[in-house]
Design a protein around this motif. Structure first.
Motif, PDB file in Angstrom:
ATOM      1  N   ASP A 187       0.180   4.421   2.007  1.00 48.05           N
ATOM      2  CA  ASP A 187       0.864   4.065   3.243  1.00 48.05           C
ATOM      3  C   ASP A 187      -0.008   4.436   4.447  1.00 48.05           C
ATOM      4  N   THR A 231       1.375   7.443   6.708  1.00 48.85           N
ATOM      5  CA  THR A 231       1.305   8.721   6.001  1.00 48.85           C
ATOM      6  C   THR A 231      -0.148   9.138   5.815  1.00 48.85           C
ATOM      7  N   CYS A 258       8.329   5.716   4.667  1.00 49.60           N
ATOM      8  CA  CYS A 258       7.580   5.213   3.513  1.00 49.60           C
ATOM      9  C   CYS A 258       8.427   5.175   2.243  1.00 49.60           C
TER      10      CYS A 258
END
Length: 132
Positions: A18, A21, A87
């Motif tokens: 992601d 992240t 996410c």
């Protein structure tokens, strides 16, 4: 296959792929932090599982993910917590012939250590897995 290990493997892969992240945590997503750790990082803490007795071998999991930041103030920990929550919310996670059919963050908490040198963010994740 262990549903617990497969779920953790799938969550780690999802978080590491992601962009948001990745920008905040990089590759610092671990089962246990190395010594000395690099900050900020995310570790897997508590893990509970129970069979739901349904077709497909469904298992309910409650996972605790802990983010630790050394940034003065809570902004970094809160930003990482928000990225992880976005996410994982309703994500499709698969690994080792196990799929999460339900996944979401149910609880979050952020606090500063008594010394003020670390900020902690905890996410409680609920998932239901089944065999593929």
């Amino acid at each position: 296959m262990s549903h617990e290990l497969a779920l953790q493997k799938g969550i780690i892969a999802r978080l590491r792929s992601d962009p948001a992240t990745q920008a905040l945590l990089g590759d610092r997503i671990w089962d246990t932090a190395p010594s000395p750790p690099r900050y900020p990082h995310l570790t897997f803490s508590r893990s509970e599982s129970r069979s739901l007795g349904a077709d497909g071998g469904a298992i309910e999991h409650l996972l605790t993910l802990t983010i630790v930041s050394s940034f003065l103030g809570g902004e970094e920990a809160k930003a990482a917590m928000a990225a992880v929550r976005l996410c994982l919310q309703d994500a499709v996670v698969e690994a080792d012939a196990v799929r999460a059919v339900s996944l979401g963050v149910r609880f979050t908490d952020v606090w500063r250590s008594s010394t003020g040198h670390r900020t902690y963010a905890v996410l409680r994740v609920r998932a239901v897995t089944e065999d593929i």
